[in-house]
Design a protein around this motif. Structure first.
Motif, short mmCIF file in Angstrom:
data_model
loop_
_atom_site.label_atom_id
_atom_site.label_comp_id
_atom_site.label_asym_id
_atom_site.label_seq_id
_atom_site.Cartn_x
_atom_site.Cartn_y
_atom_site.Cartn_z
N ALA A 1 -1.68 -5.14 -2.47
CA ALA A 1 -2.24 -4.43 -1.44
C ALA A 1 -3.22 -5.11 -0.94
N PHE B 1 -1.63 -1.11 -5.34
CA PHE B 1 -2.95 -1.20 -4.78
C PHE B 1 -4.21 -2.13 -4.69
N LEU C 1 -6.86 1.45 2.22
CA LEU C 1 -6.82 1.56 0.62
C LEU C 1 -8.52 1.47 0.30
N TYR D 1 1.02 -0.82 -0.43
CA TYR D 1 -0.07 0.01 -0.03
C TYR D 1 0.95 1.03 -0.47
#
Length: 937
Positions: A122, A119, A154, A114
């Motif tokens: 993550a 992303f 996130l 992250y």
């Protein structure tokens, strides 16, 4: 304008492998415990080595970057460490780890992914950690709430706000129960939800949460901690967005003071705080202060990373953009060239960052009339961006528009026209794809980025329509699609679905929202980013479209609020009768290499027989907005003969509508503050006497008016008036409205209407909120409109810092108990335009606001008047009658009586209203009396 950094508080990770399983026995002569210890040490060493590559606070603070503020350090660290992350995940899948250790390890690796802007990876890693916690009954562990908080952060960063809110709230609830409100964990989640609400435009809720987070962090971990500095920064960013610059400056300065002691100047996060401050100063117009900060940040980067690092190039680029605003052009070229050289050497000739600087360099040359150099840099930037990002990426569209501006400047009008239309057509696709699903704040941010393209095109057409007449039709169609875009029925549709009680519909709708939110971020990613994170954009688009089709099939509410067919100027022409004309007013800002302070007004005029819309250009827009508006108002107020307004505002437009009886007018800008029917001819007659002026929000409303079937609504009416405002006497009572309500009731009852009246104490906010689809809603009370205010005082019971930000809070109606609401902050008594939007008026034929200044509000160019008139239309009303200035009580009663008399006979709102005005004009010749009210449909 550059958007500021926002920093999110993320708890420091729990150290993995704090306890090892005690398993007796041995493998190959080596004890099991020794093998586990060796495995544990190897994994911890791998993670610690990876962590050492990052800023020491990267695991305390997840950082959400603005579009123009990306730094590359974490990206580079990811490239150096991704093998380590893979090894950790691979080894942690082995049976040597307990489920708790696996969950903790996945969460830690997810945090590093992250922090490195990976992303998608993550998300998968965090969700894997969450699943392990849940499937092994470990949800009571502190690490479970931590991974939930991380997922919320996130999703926030990914723009998936609905999912982010879900996880943020879940983390808050668990941490409150498990750790208590005094814990650092709870404080961090309160902060994170506050920042999310800031980005959603829920400023009141955001301010309360961030203030609470500041108070919590002041105690634990303390006022000198990085956590406290971050919450101060986040509150500063909220205040900046609300226009409270002084407070934002003070908070940010204190955050930087704390951070400088804890983070040291070489910390990446400390430098980000500095850039935040520079961007704040830019917005405040304190360019010299911003320049000082950039110089300091550049010196730190150069000392720490050298003058060939991409972060150093990024800061040079920001400084060059600042110097363009400062008109300090002598230094811009050298800064941009130096930045471009660094990106070229570091990333090569095909990188989007290199293209971004080339675009800035091309725009610089364009403004300096160095057209060959401008073409060279812009075409090179476009080629790189198309290859890296795809044909329809927002950055590609931005470069295409820059080239169109250059073509316009070079008088290549046909080429420029094609370029502009390519950009705008793609923007329209994006609007149609997911705009309606966004929240108010998201819509505003989206439109802030997009509307300059449409503004530039309007300025281009104003400059070139004589050479390229066909542009008027294209401009008209874009106006139909974008005018009054921000306030529409989609927001009400969202509320209706979420409050429907239909669990299946709500779940399906929230899944659709999440898909749309995901797409809004993915559209801005490069091809390589999509490929690297294994994202199939086509698949996600198909899934979102499938959800939308299902919702449309299952929900009439969804279908009516979110699915609208595009309308062109030819559709409007087909709807017009032979005696009709449509006039679309456009506020235009002149563009001369850059945006200027010169205002034009354009009027697109359309009749049945025209081959193209006619275009009337008034180049004295600055005078129309100031000198002539003041003259018009003074003439009305003092009952003087107005000898200028018709000539200035309408004569040239009138020539294009010669021979037409009904003129449909969609206002914009200063025209929203006039009653066109009151414009006076030199012979002493008025436009009211010669034309039937019909006001509409957007010319596409003509189609609805022309095709609407006769009303089948039950003959019902709700009448509200003569409220008891309080006992203090601070608000003047309105006993005359009692007579008005009784007169209207008598007329309606005689025609068979079922009439409900709310007067005195019953003329309350609570009762008007309960109103459901009467055919007629008549409100006789005080209206209010408050000009934009500054400071901390309350206006009409609403904090002025909030009302300044949202103009729909600055107009409304005073009802029973209003004095207590205004003076003592009681809950009910003032109904704002913001609240009016959610009333249930979808089957209401007309709302009559028999009150002063109910037609006033903030005039938003391209959007109309933000106030009660827009609010009632959004709520579903077909039409409304409202006032533009303070009205004479006796004249108002006569107008209302006459309107209802004619309406009940003619069953036509527009004809009845004009007849009432004409009757009142025979009694009072001055427009002050008969022209105060207007009808808008």
């Amino acid at each position: 304008m550059n958007k500021l950094f926002v920093l999110f508080f993320l708890l420091a990770p729990v150290t993995a492998f704090s306890q090892l399983p005690k398993i007796p026995g041995s493998i190959g002569g080596v004890s099991t415990s020794a093998i586990l210890t060796k495995t544990k040490n190897a994994l911890v060493t791998q993670l610690d080595k990876s962590k050492a590559e990052y800023d020491t606070t990267s695991f305390n603070y997840a950082i959400s970057l603005s579009d123009n503020a990306g730094l590359y350090e974490n990206e580079e660290k990811w490239l150096r460490n991704q093998k380590m992350f893979s090894d950790v995940l691979r080894q942690s899948d082995g049976s040597s780890l307990t489920p708790l250790q696996k969950a903790e390890e996945n969460n830690e690796v997810g945090e590093m992914m992250y922090a490195s802007n990976k992303f998608n990876a993550a998300e998968n890693t965090f969700l894997s950690s969450k699943l392990i916690y849940e499937s092994n009954g470990l949800t009571a562990e502190a690490g479970y709430s931590k991974v939930l908080a991380n997922i919320g952060l996130l999703y926030h960063t990914m723009g998936r706000y609905s999912k982010a809110e879900e996880f943020d709230k879940l983390a808050i609830d668990i941490r409150k129960t498990q750790s208590g409100e005094s814990s650092v964990a709870y404080g961090s989640s309160v902060n994170n939800l506050g920042v999310l609400y800031k980005d959603l435009g829920k400023y009141t809720e955001a301010e309360k949460l961030l203030e609470k987070a500041i108070q919590l962090n002041a105690i634990n971990p303390g006022k000198q901690s990085p956590a406290y500095a971050i919450t101060l920064n986040n509150q500063a960013m909220l205040f900046e967005e609300m226009g409270r610059f002084q407070q934002a400056d003070q908070l940010l300065a204190e955050a930087i003071r704390i951070a400088s002691a804890e983070m040291t100047e070489k910390s990446t996060n400390y430098q980000r705080l500095l850039i935040n401050q520079a961007l704040l100063y830019e917005e405040m117009g304190s360019y010299s202060k911003a320049d000082e900060i950039y110089k300091k940040a550049i010196a730190i980067k150069e000392k720490r990373l050298g003058s060939s690092h991409p972060d150093y190039a990024h800061l040079l680029n920001l400084q060059a953009e600042l110097y363009m605003q400062m008109n300090k052009t002598s230094e811009v070229e050298s800064l941009l060239k130096k930045s471009a050289d660094i990106y070229l050497k570091k990333f090569g000739a095909n990188h989007p960052s290199y293209a971004g600087v080339l675009q800035n360099l091309g725009n610089y040359y364009r403004t300096q009339d160095q057209q060959p150099a401008a073409y060279t840099n812009l075409t090179k930037a476009l080629s790189i961006r198309i290859a890296a990002l795809g044909e329809n990426h927002p950055d590609v569209l931005q470069t295409k528009e820059c080239i169109a501006l250059l073509d316009w400047q070079a008088k290549k009008y046909s080429v420029a026209s094609s370029g502009f239309q390519t950009v705008l057509d793609q923007n329209m696709l994006l609007i149609n794809e997911y705009f309606a699903a966004l929240s108010d704040a998201e819509k505003a941010r989206f439109w802030d980025k997009m509307h300059p393209h449409f503004d530039h095109y309007a300025a281009f057409v104003a400059d070139t329509y004589k050479e390229l007449p066909a542009l008027t039709g294209q401009l008209y169609t874009y106006q139909l699609a974008t005018k009054a875009l921000l306030l529409n029925a989609a927001n009400k549709t969202r509320q209706q679905i979420l409050s429907s009680g239909d669990a299946s519909l709500i779940k399906e709708y929230q899944e659709w929202l999440d898909a749309k939110e995901s797409l809004s971020r993915l559209y801005s990613m490069s091809k390589s980013e999509l490929a690297e994170q294994r994202i199939n954009l086509d698949s996600i688009e198909r899934s979102a479209n499938s959800k939308e089709k299902n919702l449309s099939a299952h929900s009439a509410v969804f279908k009516s609020g979110y699915t609208n067919a595009p309308v062109t100027w030819k559709n409007i022409q087909l709807a017009l009768g032979t005696d009709d004309a449509a006039v679309e007013i456009i506020h235009i800002t002149k563009f001369d290499k850059i945006k200027t302070d010169t205002i034009y007004y354009g009027a697109l005029v359309l009749t049945k027989e025209m081959s193209l819309p006619a275009f009337v250009l008034l180049k004295n827009g600055n005078q129309l907005e100031k000198k002539y508006l003041a003259y018009y108002r003074n003439s009305i107020k003092n009952k003087l003969a107005d000898v200028y307004s018709y000539t200035q505002y309408w004569e040239e437009i009138d020539k294009k509508t010669s021979g037409k009886k009904s003129i449909f007018v969609s206002m914009d800008g200063v025209y929203s503050q006039l009653n066109i029917s009151t414009l006076r001819f030199s012979d002493g007659t008025y436009l009211l006497d010669k034309k039937n002026i019909q006001l509409i929000s957007n010319s596409k409303d003509i189609i609805k008016l022309k095709t609407a079937a006769a009303s089948t609504a039950a003959a019902s009416a709700v009448l509200i008036g003569n409220p008891v405002f309080g006992t203090a006497g601070s608000i003047a009572p309105l006993p005359g409205t009692k007579v008005e309500i009784e007169s209207v009731k008598t007329q309606l009852t005689a025609k068979g209407y079922k009439v409900t009246t709310y007067v005195q104490n019953e003329a309350s906010e609570q009762n008007i909120r309960k109103v459901s689809n009467p055919k007629i809603l008549h409100i006789a009370t005080h209206g209010f409109f408050i000009a934009e205010t500054q400071g901390e005082d309350k206006t009409m019971g609403i904090g002025s810092e909030h009302s300044a930000l949202n103009p729909m809070l600055r107009s409304g109606l005073l009802l029973a108990n209003a004095e207590a609401t205004i003076d003592a902050n009681a809950e009910y008594g003032v109904l704002t335009a913001y609240e009016v939007m959610n009333l249930n008026l979808d089957k209401t034929e007309i709302v009559v606001m028999s009150a002063c200044e109910t037609g006033l509000g903030d005039v938003k160019n391209g959007e109309g008047v933000y106030g009660l008139q827009r609010a009632f239309l959004v709520a579903g009303a077909d039409a409304l009658i409202m006032s533009l200035w303070k009205v004479n009580d006796e004249a108002t009663q006569k107008l209302m009586t006459s309107f209802y008399k004619n309406y009940l006979v003619l069953a036509d709102k527009q004809k009845a209203f004009k007849a009432a005005q004409a009757e009142l004009k025979t009694l009072y010749k001055e427009p002050y009396y008969w022209g105060a009210f207007v009808l808008i449909q």
